[in-house]
Design a protein around this motif. Structure first.
Motif, PDB file in Angstrom:
ATOM      1  N   ALA A  44     -37.584  -3.651  -9.113  1.00 25.81           N
ATOM      2  CA  ALA A  44     -36.792  -4.482 -10.014  1.00 25.81           C
ATOM      3  C   ALA A  44     -35.421  -3.858 -10.259  1.00 25.81           C
ATOM      4  CB  ALA A  44     -37.536  -4.668 -11.333  1.00 25.81           C
ATOM      5  N   GLN A  45     -35.391  -2.554 -10.436  1.00 23.41           N
ATOM      6  CA  GLN A  45     -34.132  -1.866 -10.719  1.00 23.41           C
ATOM      7  C   GLN A  45     -33.184  -1.930  -9.516  1.00 23.41           C
ATOM      8  OE1 GLN A  45     -33.419  -0.849 -13.715  1.00 23.41           O
ATOM      9  NE2 GLN A  45     -31.395  -0.033 -13.218  1.00 23.41           N
ATOM     10  N   TYR A  47     -32.954  -4.329  -7.385  1.00 20.68           N
ATOM     11  CA  TYR A  47     -32.360  -5.661  -7.371  1.00 20.68           C
ATOM     12  C   TYR A  47     -31.315  -5.786  -8.484  1.00 20.68           C
ATOM     13  CZ  TYR A  47     -31.911 -10.701  -6.839  1.00 20.68           C
ATOM     14  OH  TYR A  47     -31.413 -11.956  -6.619  1.00 20.68           O
ATOM     15  N   LYS A  48     -31.635  -5.288  -9.644  1.00 21.55           N
ATOM     16  CA  LYS A  48     -30.719  -5.377 -10.795  1.00 21.55           C
ATOM     17  C   LYS A  48     -29.397  -4.685 -10.502  1.00 21.55           C
ATOM     18  CE  LYS A  48     -30.636  -4.511 -15.802  1.00 21.55           C
ATOM     19  NZ  LYS A  48     -31.434  -3.996 -16.959  1.00 21.55           N
ATOM     20  N   GLU A  49     -29.448  -3.573  -9.779  1.00 20.84           N
ATOM     21  CA  GLU A  49     -28.248  -2.809  -9.466  1.00 20.84           C
ATOM     22  C   GLU A  49     -27.523  -3.313  -8.218  1.00 20.84           C
ATOM     23  OE1 GLU A  49     -29.556   1.222  -9.205  1.00 20.84           O
ATOM     24  OE2 GLU A  49     -29.955   1.405 -11.354  1.00 20.84           O
ATOM     25  N   CYS A  57     -40.822  -8.362  -6.904  1.00 22.32           N
ATOM     26  CA  CYS A  57     -40.405  -7.945  -8.240  1.00 22.32           C
ATOM     27  C   CYS A  57     -41.478  -8.231  -9.278  1.00 22.32           C
ATOM     28  CB  CYS A  57     -39.124  -8.684  -8.605  1.00 22.32           C
ATOM     29  SG  CYS A  57     -38.429  -8.203 -10.191  1.00 22.32           S
ATOM     30  N   GLU A  64     -34.458  -9.904 -17.058  1.00 20.81           N
ATOM     31  CA  GLU A  64     -33.375  -8.920 -17.134  1.00 20.81           C
ATOM     32  C   GLU A  64     -32.498  -8.917 -15.888  1.00 20.81           C
ATOM     33  OE1 GLU A  64     -35.207  -5.162 -17.745  1.00 20.81           O
ATOM     34  OE2 GLU A  64     -35.833  -5.598 -19.791  1.00 20.81           O
ATOM     35  N   LEU A  65     -32.815  -9.761 -14.910  1.00 21.45           N
ATOM     36  CA  LEU A  65     -32.153  -9.666 -13.613  1.00 21.45           C
ATOM     37  C   LEU A  65     -31.022 -10.668 -13.473  1.00 21.45           C
ATOM     38  CD1 LEU A  65     -35.271  -9.197 -11.320  1.00 21.45           C
ATOM     39  CD2 LEU A  65     -33.828  -7.454 -12.394  1.00 21.45           C
ATOM     40  N   TYR A  68     -31.090 -15.026  -9.246  1.00 21.24           N
ATOM     41  CA  TYR A  68     -32.134 -14.895  -8.234  1.00 21.24           C
ATOM     42  C   TYR A  68     -32.857 -16.224  -8.084  1.00 21.24           C
ATOM     43  CZ  TYR A  68     -35.409 -14.748 -12.152  1.00 21.24           C
ATOM     44  OH  TYR A  68     -36.129 -15.069 -13.280  1.00 21.24           O
TER      45      TYR A  68
END
Length: 239
Positions: A44-45, A47-49, A57, A64-65, A68
């Motif tokens: 998940a992190q 993808y977030k970054e 995920c 939080e993303l 998508y």
């Protein structure tokens, strides 16, 4: 798909993703994609970054993303007991006061808190720590459950409890892609998964019997109508 895509993909490094990882290898997609492996939280992190374009995920991280699309025909789910998302304790449920959470997946942490409030009607204190010693009560997910489960007197399967509470299967992780990624990319990953499942089911599989049993009888992969309903309900309760 083009011969070389350069698309970056995050894949959870647990036994339950074997059909995906093996299918990517057998299909040759692992040579066309840039694949990173990690825990659900790490996927998940990434993808977030913006470090990957496609991620398996945990559903607890979706809110939080950035932009998508939930994509593909398959997920990581369970229709009843899953075996690897469990509340482990050396005291019975009625006596629990404090529970250590698992840093590897927000989904399972949220699921435990949803069950405590709505199913078991308990007001527990939840915490994280880096102590490697096993606590009196803890949430544990993933392959490490196979190693540590027998060290506890009591085990409560969270997917089975969710099914008991809602009548629905549980969805732990879904594939997400950036909106500009061609749909053909996810179609190829779906086909790779199907190839990987034929390997799981084969009499000549490299898997041990207990591993095949886990993948075929505890993990439920199709992202069907009931799972989509369950995903919506879980996200509502978790919020």
């Amino acid at each position: 798909m083009p011969e070389k895509t350069g698309y970056r993909l995050a894949l959870v490094a647990y036994l339950n993703t074997f059909p995906f990882s093996e299918g990517l290898r057998l299909s040759g997609l692992d040579e066309q994609l840039v694949i990173q492996h990690g825990t659900p939280a790490e996927c998940a992190q990434l993808y977030k970054e913006g470090k990957v374009d496609i991620s398996l995920c945990p559903v607890g991280a979706l809110d939080e993303l950035p932009d998508y699309v939930v994509s593909g025909k398959y997920c990581i789910g369970a229709d009843g007991a899953v075996g690897t998302v469990v509340l482990l304790s050396n005291i019975p449920l009625e006596q629990i006061k404090n529970v250590r959470l698992d840093t590897h997946s927000r989904t399972s942490n949220l699921l435990l808190q949803v069950l405590a409030k709505h199913h078991w009607k308990k007001e527990w204190s939840f915490y994280f720590d880096d102590n490697k010693e096993l606590p009196e009560s803890c949430l544990m997910i993933g392959d490490k459950v196979f190693e540590h489960k027998n060290h506890f007197k009591y085990s409560y399967d969270l997917a089975a409890s969710w099914k008991e509470m809602t009548g629905l299967p549980m969805v732990f992780a879904v594939w997400i892609i950036r909106p500009d990624i061609p749909t053909e990319v996810m179609d190829s990953i779906d086909r790779a998964f199907e190839l990987g499942m034929t390997c799981v089911q084969s009499e000549n599989s490299v898997l041990e019997d207990w591993q095949k049993d886990y993948l075929l009888n505890f993990i439920s992969y199709p992202l069907d109508t009931d799972k989509r309903k369950a995903l919506q309900l879980f996200r509502s309760l978790a919020n």
